[in-house]
Scaffold this active site. Structure first.
Site, short mmCIF file in Angstrom:
data_model
loop_
_atom_site.label_atom_id
_atom_site.label_comp_id
_atom_site.label_asym_id
_atom_site.label_seq_id
_atom_site.Cartn_x
_atom_site.Cartn_y
_atom_site.Cartn_z
N GLY A 141 0.39 4.74 -0.85
CA GLY A 141 -0.97 5.82 -1.44
C GLY A 141 -0.36 6.78 0.15
O GLY A 141 -0.66 8.25 -0.99
N GLY A 142 0.33 6.52 0.64
CA GLY A 142 0.65 7.65 1.83
C GLY A 142 1.99 8.96 0.96
O GLY A 142 2.56 7.87 0.71
N ASN A 200 1.01 -2.39 4.53
CA ASN A 200 2.01 -1.12 4.72
C ASN A 200 3.46 -0.78 3.98
O ASN A 200 3.55 -1.60 4.53
CB ASN A 200 1.40 -0.44 5.47
CG ASN A 200 0.05 -0.28 6.41
OD1 ASN A 200 -0.96 -1.28 5.94
ND2 ASN A 200 -0.58 0.36 7.52
N ILE A 201 3.80 -0.12 3.05
CA ILE A 201 4.70 0.06 2.67
C ILE A 201 5.86 1.11 3.94
O ILE A 201 6.60 0.00 3.91
CB ILE A 201 5.15 0.77 1.18
CG1 ILE A 201 6.66 0.28 0.88
CG2 ILE A 201 4.56 2.21 2.08
CD1 ILE A 201 6.21 0.64 -0.73
N HIS A 245 -7.46 2.42 2.44
CA HIS A 245 -6.92 1.32 1.82
C HIS A 245 -8.01 0.07 1.50
O HIS A 245 -7.56 -1.18 0.75
CB HIS A 245 -5.69 0.44 2.25
CG HIS A 245 -5.66 0.18 3.85
ND1 HIS A 245 -6.60 -0.52 4.57
CD2 HIS A 245 -4.84 0.75 4.24
CE1 HIS A 245 -6.67 -0.04 5.46
NE2 HIS A 245 -5.27 0.52 6.32
N LYS A 280 6.42 4.87 11.59
CA LYS A 280 5.55 5.99 11.49
C LYS A 280 5.92 7.87 11.65
O LYS A 280 5.27 8.65 11.94
CB LYS A 280 4.06 6.72 12.69
CG LYS A 280 3.02 4.71 11.81
CD LYS A 280 2.65 5.02 10.67
CE LYS A 280 1.78 3.41 10.41
NZ LYS A 280 1.46 3.57 9.20
N LEU A 289 0.93 -1.41 0.38
CA LEU A 289 0.29 -0.06 -0.14
C LEU A 289 0.75 1.00 -0.22
O LEU A 289 1.93 1.49 1.41
CB LEU A 289 -1.19 -0.41 0.66
CG LEU A 289 -1.68 -1.27 1.17
CD1 LEU A 289 -2.50 -1.42 2.71
CD2 LEU A 289 -3.05 -1.35 -0.07
N GLN A 318 -4.90 4.05 -6.93
CA GLN A 318 -6.73 3.81 -5.94
C GLN A 318 -7.52 4.54 -7.16
O GLN A 318 -6.48 5.54 -7.11
CB GLN A 318 -6.00 3.80 -4.31
CG GLN A 318 -6.02 4.64 -3.47
CD GLN A 318 -5.48 4.64 -2.39
OE1 GLN A 318 -4.29 4.70 -1.83
NE2 GLN A 318 -6.72 4.88 -0.80
#
Length: 504
Positions: free
Chosen positions: A111-112, A247-248, A219, A392, A109, A186
């Protein structure tokens, strides 16, 4: 009068509210058509598919009547539905693991953005270890797997409109490696004005006045966008059977051969369609989603779905002992079947935001793990904490850059020199939030092999070869500065006040 978010969570709709709901839906459809009219033909074709998904979500959102779960119906999952990892590992590996690997696809994933860590562009392009980015480490892991087992595991990146262009430019550098890389985007959904419940976008553009008008819808969108992109059909045609999704930024989410073998070794009619990796909850994970048994199905319960009166109970480590790592193993044919039948049932997450200009908007999102209840033969596997290593914040970054971990073929593992397997608790203050600031405050990363707890607050810098052991608390009050000298060894110390070291 407009139907507000508050009104939607009260209970059964009156006839008046039902008419209002229909009006809101009709107005939304008109606005979406007007937006599509501003796009090129090719763009409109893609966006129309996105908007079909958005309309479905918006329709369901308007019919929401309070929390989506009845607390009295929540039960702990049956024991056999969440297996300990040791039991899965105990089955060993087959002689020909390559055949299993050739049925697998790794999906990350992606997209962030890196904005929460003060970086521009995709988060996956932040350097996390020895100049390697999240994406570098992922590609290296899969290349190592393919070379070691003479396999052909492809990597699929789910990008968003925020990350696609920058990611594609970078992918060229991996073209000589033994990894096939596919990408798909996405969906792009319009942010909604909280008062009018209409899109704030003026056109399909993403720049200028429209910069904040669009968002990637969580997601959970992977199922629809994967199908719409054509990539899913292509992988099915190649004979692929499972995807491993994560999650990447979770550096612990590597391909686990024991879980893969467990999936592939079941009889055809008893194959698991969905496996969620969960791990034991600590006090740091109280907000993480958990698995429950609900109306004879395994179901993911997120904090947003919990009635206010039960939030403390949800956070309890005694009642809900595990949480979702978002490492998921999912059957490709099952995704195709559920999408074709339009029977993927994902709860809506209503995410309120305040934009820079003060405008209140809402985003309608879904989570990939919420689909577990739609699949046949779903189960959880309680995995070691080492499979959940998300980055994070800069505090997480300090841990993965340190000598607590060793790097081998793109995978991080806890150093054998650390006597206990738990990760230290690290809390860096706001002066360290941005990666750039964080890097300038450490001449090099301290030795943390014997560290239990580190708190740093205020204007603090670290010289070379500092060693931190036990519990270390360093607090520079407003206007003060603390320079930890090169070679210092701090063990169970509190440092406060002012400590300047000047070159002469």
């Amino acid at each position: 009068m407009s139907l507000t978010v508050a009104a939607l969570s009260r209970g059964p709709m009156t006839e008046f509210e039902e008419k209002l709901r229909q009006q809101h839906e009709a107005s939304m459809h008109r606005e979406l058509e007007a937006l599509l009219a501003t796009a090129s033909k090719a763009e409109a074709e893609v966006s129309r598919k996105d908007f079909d998904g958005f309309k479905n979500l918006f329709h369901r959102f308007l019919q929401v009547k309070g929390p989506s779960v009845d607390w009295a119906k929540i039960n702990r999952p049956p024991e056999e539905s969440i297996q300990p990892y040791e039991k899965i590992k105990g089955k060993g590996l087959p002689e020909n693991i390559t055949a299993c690997l050739n049925k697998l696809v790794v999906v990350k994933l992606n997209g962030g953005l890196g904005t929460s860590m003060g970086c521009k562009g995709p988060k996956s392009l932040i350097s996390v270890r020895n100049e390697n980015t999240f994406l570098d480490l992922t590609v290296r892991q899969i290349e190592h797997l393919n070379k070691t087992y003479d396999a052909d595991v492809p990597l699929v990146l789910m990008n968003s409109f925020n990350t696609d262009e920058d990611t594609r430019k970078i992918l060229q550098k991996y073209s000589h490696l033994r990894v096939k890389i596919h990408t798909f985007n996405q969906s792009r959904y319009p942010r909604i004005n909280k008062e009018s419940l209409l899109p704030i976008a003026k056109s399909m553009g993403v720049n200028g006045e429209n910069t904040e008008a669009w968002y990637p819808p969580g997601h959970g969108d992977i199922y629809a966008s994967f199908c719409n992109s054509g990539v899913l059909d292509k992988l099915l045609a190649e004979g692929r059977e499972y995807i491993f999704v994560s999650n990447i930024d979770n550096l612990g989410a590597t391909v686990d051969l024991y879980i893969l073998h467990h999936l592939m070794s079941q009889p055809a009619d008893k194959r698991y369609e969905f496996i969620m990796e969960v791990t034991d909850k600590t006090r740091a994970d109280v907000k993480g989603g958990t698995l429950i048994q609900y109306e004879d199905h395994l179901r993911l319960l997120e904090i947003a779905q919990v009635p206010k009166a039960h939030v403390d109970e949800f956070k309890s480590v005694t009642k809900f002992k595990i949480f979702n790592t978002n490492n998921l193993w999912i059957s490709l044919p099952a995704i195709k079947r559920l999408q074709d039948k339009n029977s993927m049932d994902l709860e809506i997450i209503v995410n309120p935001k305040t934009l820079d200009g003060g405008l209140n908007v809402i985003q309608l999102e879904t989570a990939v793990g919420a689909a577990i209840k739609s699949f046949k033969n779903a189960m959880g596997i309680n995995v070691p904490r080492s499979r959940f290593l998300p980055v994070k914040t800069s505090s997480d970054l300090l841990l993965v850059m340190s000598n607590l971990y060793s790097l081998d073929a793109g995978s991080l593992t806890m150093s054998k020199k650390r006597e206990f397997p738990t990760t230290p608790h690290v809390k860096l203050g706001s002066s360290f939030t941005k990666v750039q600031d964080f890097l300038t405050r450490f001449e090099n990363i301290p030795d943390m092999l014997e560290l239990d707890h580190l708190t740093v607050s205020g204007d603090v810098t670290f010289g070379k070869n500092v060693s931190l052991k036990g519990t270390v608390i360093i607090i520079a009050n407003h206007g003060d500065r603390i320079d930890i000298p090169a070679g210092a060894m701090l063990e169970n110390k509190i440092v406060s006040g002012n400590l300047r070291i000047l070159d002469h």
